[in-house]
Scaffold this motif. Structure first.
Motif, PDB file in Angstrom:
ATOM      1  N   CYS A  67       0.829  -1.213   0.000  1.00 15.75           N
ATOM      2  CA  CYS A  67       0.000   0.000   0.000  1.00 15.75           C
ATOM      3  C   CYS A  67       0.860   1.258   0.000  1.00 15.75           C
ATOM      4  O   CYS A  67       0.559   2.232  -0.697  1.00 15.75           O
ATOM      5  CB  CYS A  67      -0.939  -0.001   1.201  1.00 15.75           C
ATOM      6  SG  CYS A  67      -2.286  -1.194   1.099  1.00 15.75           S
ATOM      7  N   PHE A  68       1.942   1.243   0.774  1.00 16.46           N
ATOM      8  CA  PHE A  68       2.854   2.388   0.766  1.00 16.46           C
ATOM      9  C   PHE A  68       3.438   2.599  -0.630  1.00 16.46           C
ATOM     10  O   PHE A  68       3.552   3.737  -1.105  1.00 16.46           O
ATOM     11  CB  PHE A  68       3.988   2.173   1.767  1.00 16.46           C
ATOM     12  CG  PHE A  68       3.657   2.561   3.170  1.00 16.46           C
ATOM     13  CD1 PHE A  68       2.950   3.725   3.466  1.00 16.46           C
ATOM     14  CD2 PHE A  68       4.070   1.762   4.235  1.00 16.46           C
ATOM     15  CE1 PHE A  68       2.662   4.090   4.775  1.00 16.46           C
ATOM     16  CE2 PHE A  68       3.783   2.119   5.549  1.00 16.46           C
ATOM     17  CZ  PHE A  68       3.082   3.281   5.812  1.00 16.46           C
ATOM     18  N   MET A 105       3.930  12.863  -0.779  1.00 18.60           N
ATOM     19  CA  MET A 105       5.037  11.917  -0.625  1.00 18.60           C
ATOM     20  C   MET A 105       5.701  12.083   0.742  1.00 18.60           C
ATOM     21  O   MET A 105       6.096  11.100   1.375  1.00 18.60           O
ATOM     22  CB  MET A 105       6.056  12.128  -1.746  1.00 18.60           C
ATOM     23  CG  MET A 105       7.160  11.092  -1.786  1.00 18.60           C
ATOM     24  SD  MET A 105       8.243  11.324  -3.219  1.00 18.60           S
ATOM     25  CE  MET A 105       7.129  10.898  -4.555  1.00 18.60           C
ATOM     26  N   SER A 106       5.822  13.325   1.204  1.00 18.06           N
ATOM     27  CA  SER A 106       6.426  13.579   2.506  1.00 18.06           C
ATOM     28  C   SER A 106       5.628  12.913   3.618  1.00 18.06           C
ATOM     29  O   SER A 106       6.197  12.288   4.527  1.00 18.06           O
ATOM     30  CB  SER A 106       6.514  15.084   2.749  1.00 18.06           C
ATOM     31  OG  SER A 106       7.102  15.348   4.010  1.00 18.06           O
ATOM     32  N   ASP A 107       4.309  13.023   3.547  1.00 18.95           N
ATOM     33  CA  ASP A 107       3.462  12.388   4.564  1.00 18.95           C
ATOM     34  C   ASP A 107       3.593  10.871   4.528  1.00 18.95           C
ATOM     35  O   ASP A 107       3.578  10.209   5.576  1.00 18.95           O
ATOM     36  CB  ASP A 107       1.996  12.782   4.349  1.00 18.95           C
ATOM     37  CG  ASP A 107       1.743  14.248   4.621  1.00 18.95           C
ATOM     38  OD1 ASP A 107       2.525  14.863   5.371  1.00 18.95           O
ATOM     39  OD2 ASP A 107       0.757  14.792   4.075  1.00 18.95           O
ATOM     40  N   ILE A 118       6.016   5.808   6.759  1.00 14.70           N
ATOM     41  CA  ILE A 118       6.935   4.680   6.575  1.00 14.70           C
ATOM     42  C   ILE A 118       8.012   4.721   7.658  1.00 14.70           C
ATOM     43  O   ILE A 118       8.373   3.688   8.247  1.00 14.70           O
ATOM     44  CB  ILE A 118       7.562   4.712   5.170  1.00 14.70           C
ATOM     45  CG1 ILE A 118       6.497   4.448   4.099  1.00 14.70           C
ATOM     46  CG2 ILE A 118       8.690   3.677   5.056  1.00 14.70           C
ATOM     47  CD1 ILE A 118       6.975   4.662   2.675  1.00 14.70           C
ATOM     48  N   GLY A 119       8.506   5.922   7.963  1.00 15.18           N
ATOM     49  CA  GLY A 119       9.495   6.055   9.026  1.00 15.18           C
ATOM     50  C   GLY A 119       8.953   5.619  10.370  1.00 15.18           C
ATOM     51  O   GLY A 119       9.655   4.966  11.160  1.00 15.18           O
ATOM     52  N   ALA A 125      13.823   6.990   5.860  1.00  9.88           N
ATOM     53  CA  ALA A 125      12.471   7.376   5.470  1.00  9.88           C
ATOM     54  C   ALA A 125      12.142   8.790   5.931  1.00  9.88           C
ATOM     55  O   ALA A 125      11.575   9.592   5.172  1.00  9.88           O
ATOM     56  CB  ALA A 125      11.458   6.380   6.044  1.00  9.88           C
ATOM     57  N   HIS A 126      12.488   9.122   7.168  1.00  8.23           N
ATOM     58  CA  HIS A 126      12.210  10.474   7.655  1.00  8.23           C
ATOM     59  C   HIS A 126      13.057  11.513   6.929  1.00  8.23           C
ATOM     60  O   HIS A 126      12.608  12.655   6.722  1.00  8.23           O
ATOM     61  CB  HIS A 126      12.432  10.541   9.165  1.00  8.23           C
ATOM     62  CG  HIS A 126      11.339   9.909   9.963  1.00  8.23           C
ATOM     63  ND1 HIS A 126      10.006  10.261   9.823  1.00  8.23           N
ATOM     64  CD2 HIS A 126      11.366   8.947  10.925  1.00  8.23           C
ATOM     65  CE1 HIS A 126       9.269   9.544  10.651  1.00  8.23           C
ATOM     66  NE2 HIS A 126      10.070   8.739  11.322  1.00  8.23           N
ATOM     67  N   SER A 127      14.270  11.137   6.527  1.00 13.06           N
ATOM     68  CA  SER A 127      15.093  12.052   5.732  1.00 13.06           C
ATOM     69  C   SER A 127      14.429  12.334   4.389  1.00 13.06           C
ATOM     70  O   SER A 127      14.426  13.480   3.907  1.00 13.06           O
ATOM     71  CB  SER A 127      16.488  11.457   5.513  1.00 13.06           C
ATOM     72  OG  SER A 127      17.185  11.337   6.733  1.00 13.06           O
ATOM     73  N   LEU A 128      13.855  11.315   3.777  1.00  8.70           N
ATOM     74  CA  LEU A 128      13.135  11.514   2.522  1.00  8.70           C
ATOM     75  C   LEU A 128      11.877  12.358   2.735  1.00  8.70           C
ATOM     76  O   LEU A 128      11.498  13.139   1.863  1.00  8.70           O
ATOM     77  CB  LEU A 128      12.764  10.165   1.912  1.00  8.70           C
ATOM     78  CG  LEU A 128      13.939   9.363   1.332  1.00  8.70           C
ATOM     79  CD1 LEU A 128      13.468   7.986   0.884  1.00  8.70           C
ATOM     80  CD2 LEU A 128      14.566  10.106   0.158  1.00  8.70           C
TER      81      LEU A 128
END
Length: 209
Positions: A72-73, A85-87, A92-93, A108-111
């Motif tokens: 789903c992600f 995408m940020s959300d 994901i992070g 993931a949080h960096s992205l």
């Protein structure tokens, strides 16, 4: 409110808003399996948005459908613009953090922050991950970024105050924990930290209870 949306669906079983609200209601009331039924219903109605897939992914995760979570992600990312995408990367992070996959969580949080430089929650979570590495300098910078973006994000204000207390910066810690409580007056950890700082200022003892 939940009964209102059920009534709406009774008269119009294709109402998107009522279906989405019921899905969110069941998710936030710890019923992810039921939430999934409503999100799948949205897909059958043709509402295949990144938000729906993102929310489905979180519901799958908390319902322990881990393979479906990342499917789903992946679909959510394929459909998303930068802000969406940020959300998605933020969620994901959070999932990787819950799985104790710290390196993947940090990536993931960096992205998330790269996709949207105003994602205060992602900066806060990155800072917490840096703290786990005892990287106080990077954590401080990331907490500052988070609170600069959103001064009312109480988690970041509290985390920054806690770090400042650890580093012996008691006045700065006192000021920031008050900001955390201004945003969320009932936050127990902030109230506990504030009380310990008050004891320090009155007695010179900085110890936490």
């Amino acid at each position: 409110m939940c009964s209102v949306y059920r009534d709406v669906l009774h008269f119009d079983n294709t109402n998107v808003e009522a279906t989405a609200c019921l899905a969110a209601n069941f998710f936030y009331n710890d019923q992810p399996e039921v939430a999934l039924l409503y999100y799948r219903r949205l897909l059958l109605m043709g509402v295949a948005t990144p938000q729906v897939y993102n929310n489905m992914a979180m519901s799958c995760f908390y319902a322990h459908h881990f393979d479906s979570t990342f499917m789903c992600f992946e679909r959510a990312l394929q459909l998303s613009n930068d802000e969406e995408m940020s959300d998605i990367w933020y969620n994901i992070g959070c999932v990787f953090t819950a799985m104790a996959e710290k390196d993947f969580a940090m990536y993931a949080h960096s992205l998330a922050t790269a996709s949207n430089s105003t994602n205060a929650e992602a900066f806060n979570n990155l800072a917490v991950l840096k703290l786990m590495e005892s990287n106080h300098g990077s954590a401080r910078e990331l907490f500052n970024s988070s609170t600069d973006i959103n001064p009312m994000l109480y988690e970041a204000q509290f985390n920054k105050a806690h770090l400042q207390k650890t580093l012996g910066e008691y006045s700065a810690s006192f000021n920031n924990v008050k900001k955390a409580l201004a945003a969320f007056p009932d936050h127990y950890a902030s109230k506990t930290l504030l009380e310990s700082l008050r004891r320090y200022f009155s007695s010179g003892d900085p110890g936490l209870p």
